[in-house]
Design an enzyme around this catalytic site. Structure first.
Site, short mmCIF file in Angstrom:
data_model
loop_
_atom_site.label_atom_id
_atom_site.label_comp_id
_atom_site.label_asym_id
_atom_site.label_seq_id
_atom_site.Cartn_x
_atom_site.Cartn_y
_atom_site.Cartn_z
N LYS A 196 0.71 -1.08 -0.24
CA LYS A 196 -0.02 0.17 -0.17
C LYS A 196 1.01 1.31 -0.04
CE LYS A 196 -3.81 2.27 2.63
NZ LYS A 196 -4.81 2.37 3.64
N LYS A 223 1.10 9.93 5.92
CA LYS A 223 1.18 8.38 6.42
C LYS A 223 2.61 8.03 5.70
CE LYS A 223 -3.84 8.07 6.92
NZ LYS A 223 -4.88 7.19 6.74
N LYS A 254 -2.29 -1.41 -3.80
CA LYS A 254 -3.24 -0.31 -3.77
C LYS A 254 -2.23 0.63 -3.76
CE LYS A 254 -6.75 2.02 -0.79
NZ LYS A 254 -7.29 1.98 0.45
#
Length: 329
Positions: A196, A223, A254
């Site tokens: 991700k 993040k 992702k």
């Protein structure tokens, strides 16, 4: 060699093109993301995701029945948590009577054979909008993993078939797998968000759940300390193999379109099913361009979905699932 071989013979008409087509989409390829909110009779369109909605439990029930009739047999649940229930430790995530747990039960009661996957991360429950516990400007890894494991057990207890950790903490798959085993949930699967990336394509999703990181002093503004750097390729293989070794049954990449090279890399390296999340930003861009008349919505949508499957995806999580299946009909 030409002229003995003319490749265009296999493109002459629709019949031959269909007969020799290498990549074919079916309803079984799709995992349908659904957003759940408190209340009754709620069907709120998400402003940055046209024609996609937040649903209260009664409308969630109607939606899953419609999906099942269309041949869509798997959903991925997310919840929008009221601000008054958010804190730094995601305490509401462990409430066995919380919105996620009720949503799981709602889907299973409405359609027992529908495969239910559930998002496991703290950001919808966090007062800071992060996927982990925040302390002294850092995201705590091991402490977060313990909460995610408790969260996963609560989802399994409610009836989830698969938990889907989307947080990117190190070692959380092993922690979750051991917790599930200890509680007797040996058949509960794990679909890990293994690769991700810290992507700018998540904006509409964060609008949908009000889960963006808050702008506060001593709180990380993004993040990037736990989600992957978009410049990295080989790291994705390392992350994915680690998750498989720790007990992941399905691995996910992702976002989708900008990372199809990663999808192919991982598909070539692993023997477990590979999922791809075609994310909210990808959805929103096409919707906006189609609204302007700049792109043909259905043609581009199907081309994108085919490209994801062609790259190696066994499962496609997509907000276009219903639109695509209607075209297949």
């Amino acid at each position: 060699m030409y002229p003995l071989r003319r490749n265009r013979r296999l493109r002459t008409n629709d019949s031959i093109r269909h007969l020799v087509r290498e990549t074919i989409l079916t309803p079984s390829d799709f995992l349908v993301p659904l957003f759940v909110v408190e209340g009754k009779g709620v069907k709120e369109e998400i402003a940055s995701m046209p024609n996609y909605y937040r649903l209260s439990l009664d409308n969630l029930e109607k939606e899953v029945k419609e999906l099942w009739q269309m041949g869509l047999c798997a959903v991925l649940l997310f919840v929008k948590v009221p601000d008054n229930l958010k804190d730094n430790k995601g305490s509401e995530a462990l409430n066995d009577n919380g919105l996620m747990q009720l949503a799981i039960k709602t889907v299973k009661n409405a359609c027992p054979d529908m495969l239910v996957m559930t998002d496991v991360a703290l950001d919808p429950y966090s007062s800071y909008g992060h996927d982990g516990i925040v302390q002294d400007g850092q995201i705590l890894n091991d402490e977060t993993a313990e909460v995610l494991a408790e969260m996963s057990v609560s989802h399994a207890r409610a009836g989830s078939d698969f938990v889907a950790p989307s947080d990117m903490m190190d070692g959380r798959i092993l922690t979750i797998r051991e917790a599930l085993e200890d509680e007797g949930f040996t058949n509960t699967g794990i679909m890990s968000y293994s690769a991700k990336y810290a992507s700018a394509f998540y904006g509409p999703f964060r609008d949908a759940l009000d889960s963006a990181p808050v702008d506060m002093k001593n709180i990380p503004k993004d993040k990037k300390t736990y989600q992957m750097d978009s410049a990295n390729r080989f790291e994705a293989i390392t992350e994915t193999q680690a998750d498989i070794d720790e007990g992941a049954d399905i691995v996910m990449i992702k976002p989708g379109l900008c990372y199809l090279d990663i999808v192919r890399e991982i598909r070539n390296e692993v023997d477990v099913p590979v999922a791809v999340y075609q994310v909210s930003g990808e959805y929103a861009m096409l919707k906006a361009a189609a609204e302007k008349g700049w792109l043909d919505h259905d043609s581009v949508m199907m081309e994108q979905l085919i490209s994801i499957k062609r790259a190696g995806a066994n499962i496609i999580a997509s907000y276009f699932a219903k639109d695509a299946v209607k075209l297949m009909g």
